[in-house]
Design a protein around this motif. Structure first.
Motif, PDB file in Angstrom:
ATOM      1  N   PRO A  67       0.843  -1.215   0.000  1.00  0.00           N
ATOM      2  CA  PRO A  67       0.000   0.000   0.000  1.00  0.00           C
ATOM      3  C   PRO A  67       0.869   1.252   0.000  1.00  0.00           C
ATOM      4  O   PRO A  67       1.989   1.247   0.509  1.00  0.00           O
ATOM      5  CB  PRO A  67      -0.797  -0.121   1.308  1.00  0.00           C
ATOM      6  CG  PRO A  67       0.043  -1.006   2.179  1.00  0.00           C
ATOM      7  CD  PRO A  67       0.729  -1.968   1.253  1.00  0.00           C
ATOM      8  N   PRO A  68       0.377   2.366  -0.611  1.00  0.00           N
ATOM      9  CA  PRO A  68       1.176   3.605  -0.636  1.00  0.00           C
ATOM     10  C   PRO A  68       1.399   4.153   0.768  1.00  0.00           C
ATOM     11  O   PRO A  68       0.558   4.006   1.653  1.00  0.00           O
ATOM     12  CB  PRO A  68       0.318   4.563  -1.477  1.00  0.00           C
ATOM     13  CG  PRO A  68      -1.075   4.028  -1.356  1.00  0.00           C
ATOM     14  CD  PRO A  68      -0.929   2.541  -1.243  1.00  0.00           C
ATOM     15  N   LYS A  69       2.534   4.784   0.935  1.00  0.00           N
ATOM     16  CA  LYS A  69       2.846   5.369   2.236  1.00  0.00           C
ATOM     17  C   LYS A  69       1.912   6.545   2.515  1.00  0.00           C
ATOM     18  O   LYS A  69       1.581   7.305   1.615  1.00  0.00           O
ATOM     19  CB  LYS A  69       4.297   5.853   2.272  1.00  0.00           C
ATOM     20  CG  LYS A  69       5.315   4.727   2.173  1.00  0.00           C
ATOM     21  CD  LYS A  69       6.727   5.286   2.263  1.00  0.00           C
ATOM     22  CE  LYS A  69       7.763   4.165   2.190  1.00  0.00           C
ATOM     23  NZ  LYS A  69       9.145   4.707   2.272  1.00  0.00           N
ATOM     24  N   PRO A  70       1.470   6.696   3.747  1.00  0.00           N
ATOM     25  CA  PRO A  70       0.594   7.846   4.059  1.00  0.00           C
ATOM     26  C   PRO A  70       1.338   9.163   3.879  1.00  0.00           C
ATOM     27  O   PRO A  70       2.537   9.268   4.136  1.00  0.00           O
ATOM     28  CB  PRO A  70       0.214   7.603   5.529  1.00  0.00           C
ATOM     29  CG  PRO A  70       1.303   6.731   6.068  1.00  0.00           C
ATOM     30  CD  PRO A  70       1.739   5.858   4.924  1.00  0.00           C
ATOM     31  N   LYS A  71       0.607  10.182   3.423  1.00  0.00           N
ATOM     32  CA  LYS A  71       1.213  11.497   3.209  1.00  0.00           C
ATOM     33  C   LYS A  71       1.489  12.175   4.547  1.00  0.00           C
ATOM     34  O   LYS A  71       0.690  12.058   5.475  1.00  0.00           O
ATOM     35  CB  LYS A  71       0.293  12.384   2.368  1.00  0.00           C
ATOM     36  CG  LYS A  71       0.067  11.854   0.962  1.00  0.00           C
ATOM     37  CD  LYS A  71      -0.855  12.775   0.187  1.00  0.00           C
ATOM     38  CE  LYS A  71      -1.086  12.249  -1.229  1.00  0.00           C
ATOM     39  NZ  LYS A  71      -1.997  13.129  -1.987  1.00  0.00           N
ATOM     40  N   PRO A  72       2.599  12.904   4.639  1.00  0.00           N
ATOM     41  CA  PRO A  72       2.881  13.638   5.885  1.00  0.00           C
ATOM     42  C   PRO A  72       1.795  14.680   6.152  1.00  0.00           C
ATOM     43  O   PRO A  72       1.136  15.167   5.229  1.00  0.00           O
ATOM     44  CB  PRO A  72       4.239  14.303   5.602  1.00  0.00           C
ATOM     45  CG  PRO A  72       4.829  13.514   4.483  1.00  0.00           C
ATOM     46  CD  PRO A  72       3.681  13.018   3.666  1.00  0.00           C
ATOM     47  N   PRO A  73       1.603  15.049   7.408  1.00  0.00           N
ATOM     48  CA  PRO A  73       0.546  16.023   7.747  1.00  0.00           C
ATOM     49  C   PRO A  73       0.695  17.356   7.031  1.00  0.00           C
ATOM     50  O   PRO A  73      -0.293  17.976   6.653  1.00  0.00           O
ATOM     51  CB  PRO A  73       0.691  16.181   9.268  1.00  0.00           C
ATOM     52  CG  PRO A  73       1.365  14.926   9.723  1.00  0.00           C
ATOM     53  CD  PRO A  73       2.256  14.510   8.603  1.00  0.00           C
ATOM     54  N   TYR A  74       1.956  17.820   6.828  1.00  0.00           N
ATOM     55  CA  TYR A  74       2.112  19.135   6.200  1.00  0.00           C
ATOM     56  C   TYR A  74       1.690  19.110   4.735  1.00  0.00           C
ATOM     57  O   TYR A  74       1.225  20.117   4.188  1.00  0.00           O
ATOM     58  CB  TYR A  74       3.553  19.632   6.346  1.00  0.00           C
ATOM     59  CG  TYR A  74       4.611  18.755   5.717  1.00  0.00           C
ATOM     60  CD1 TYR A  74       4.975  18.914   4.388  1.00  0.00           C
ATOM     61  CD2 TYR A  74       5.253  17.774   6.461  1.00  0.00           C
ATOM     62  CE1 TYR A  74       5.936  18.113   3.813  1.00  0.00           C
ATOM     63  CE2 TYR A  74       6.221  16.964   5.895  1.00  0.00           C
ATOM     64  CZ  TYR A  74       6.564  17.133   4.571  1.00  0.00           C
ATOM     65  OH  TYR A  74       7.518  16.340   4.008  1.00  0.00           O
ATOM     66  N   LYS A  76      -0.760  17.041   3.572  1.00  0.00           N
ATOM     67  CA  LYS A  76      -2.221  17.022   3.621  1.00  0.00           C
ATOM     68  C   LYS A  76      -2.782  18.418   3.881  1.00  0.00           C
ATOM     69  O   LYS A  76      -3.772  18.824   3.272  1.00  0.00           O
ATOM     70  CB  LYS A  76      -2.686  16.060   4.718  1.00  0.00           C
ATOM     71  CG  LYS A  76      -2.395  14.592   4.423  1.00  0.00           C
ATOM     72  CD  LYS A  76      -2.922  13.714   5.544  1.00  0.00           C
ATOM     73  CE  LYS A  76      -2.667  12.236   5.261  1.00  0.00           C
ATOM     74  NZ  LYS A  76      -3.166  11.377   6.364  1.00  0.00           N
ATOM     75  N   ALA A  77      -2.120  19.149   4.787  1.00  0.00           N
ATOM     76  CA  ALA A  77      -2.587  20.508   5.089  1.00  0.00           C
ATOM     77  C   ALA A  77      -2.467  21.407   3.865  1.00  0.00           C
ATOM     78  O   ALA A  77      -3.339  22.237   3.594  1.00  0.00           O
ATOM     79  CB  ALA A  77      -1.791  21.085   6.256  1.00  0.00           C
ATOM     80  N   ALA A  78      -1.365  21.242   3.112  1.00  0.00           N
ATOM     81  CA  ALA A  78      -1.182  22.060   1.910  1.00  0.00           C
ATOM     82  C   ALA A  78      -2.232  21.745   0.859  1.00  0.00           C
ATOM     83  O   ALA A  78      -2.708  22.636   0.150  1.00  0.00           O
ATOM     84  CB  ALA A  78       0.221  21.844   1.347  1.00  0.00           C
TER      85      ALA A  78
END
Length: 271
Positions: A67-74, A76-78
């Protein structure tokens, strides 16, 4: 004719019976000893059994991709952040121009008169409230003759600058200041956008200079002649003495009315 041994015939029959060929046990092949058939019971050549086809190797299923790695919070915020609308781009592009114009408006105009030069330097600390051109803001408007209407007498204006609103009126509440006979009625401290601070650290030279600068450069009074410039120094000393003693111009001190009228007359003859 040679006779085939019995044990060989028996073995041949058993072999045929095992392979399911004719001539085995119970068949009519005539393989018994003493039969008159041709071949005398000789074994017929056996047919080899067909080889079973080799099964195809089972297909090995490939493992599913990770599965793809989860995106970092920053990140997602962007991605959630709203984009700048297109109409705002010209506004943002013009902001530096506006900043330059605003900064220039806060700078006092250059003057050659030494006293006015000092006055411009002192007024620089006032421009944040009153505006670079005296147009007003947090502080009262000083341009377009407003100061001359409120303080036709420069000594009274110097007392106001030296004491500030609270020191001049003697109260933190709403109180009149300036000329009580001002056209349109006297102004009160409650009409001020902000509180006028005291500038009691100014000496007579600085007080005279900033008073001249505001009256002449911002409010439109004619530039004082050299003789009147010397009088401004004397008036500044008089204003400091009156402010410190509490004998202010507009407090009906005996002799004040004549002195005020004389100063106003001198200034009216300038220009």
């Amino acid at each position: 004719m040679t006779e085939i041994p019995e044990h060989l015939l028996k073995r041949s029959k058993e072999r045929r019976a095992a392979l399911g060929l004719p001539g085995g046990e119970g068949g009519d092949g005539g393989g018994d000893a003493g039969s008159g058939g041709d071949g005398g019971g000789a074994d017929a050549p056996s047919t080899p059994a067909k080889a079973e086809p080799t099964p195809a190797p089972a297909k090995v299923e490939e493992a599913p991709p990770p599965p793809p790695k989860p995106k970092p919070p920053y990140i997602k915020a962007a991605e959630r952040r709203k984009r700048i609308p297109y109409w705002a781009m010209p506004v943002l592009a013009l902001l530096p121009v506006w900043g330059i114009l605003y900064a220039n408006s806060m700078q006092a105009p250059e003057v050659e008169d030494e006293s006015l030069t000092i006055g411009a330097e002192v007024y620089a600390s006032c421009s944040g409230c009153h505006g670079g051109g005296g147009e007003g803001g947090v502080g009262a408007q000083l341009s377009d003759g407003e100061v001359l209407l409120t303080y036709p007498d420069p000594v009274a204006m110097m007392e106001w600058l030296y004491l500030g609103a609270e020191g001049w009126t003697g109260t933190t509440g709403d109180a009149p200041y300036g000329d009580p006979d001002r056209p349109g009625g006297a102004h009160t401290t409650g009409m001020l956008p902000g509180v006028m601070p005291a500038f009691g650290d100014l000496d007579a030279t600085e007080l005279a200079a900033v008073t001249r600068y505001v009256r002449e450069q911002l409010s439109g009074e004619p530039v004082a002649s050299p003789e009147v410039q010397e009088l401004y120094e004397e008036w500044a000393t008089l204003a400091i003495e009156g402010a410190e003693s509490g004998e202010l111009v507009y407090q009906q001190v005996p002799g004040n009315e004549e002195a005020v009228a004389e100063r106003i007359d001198i200034l009216s003859q300038e220009g």
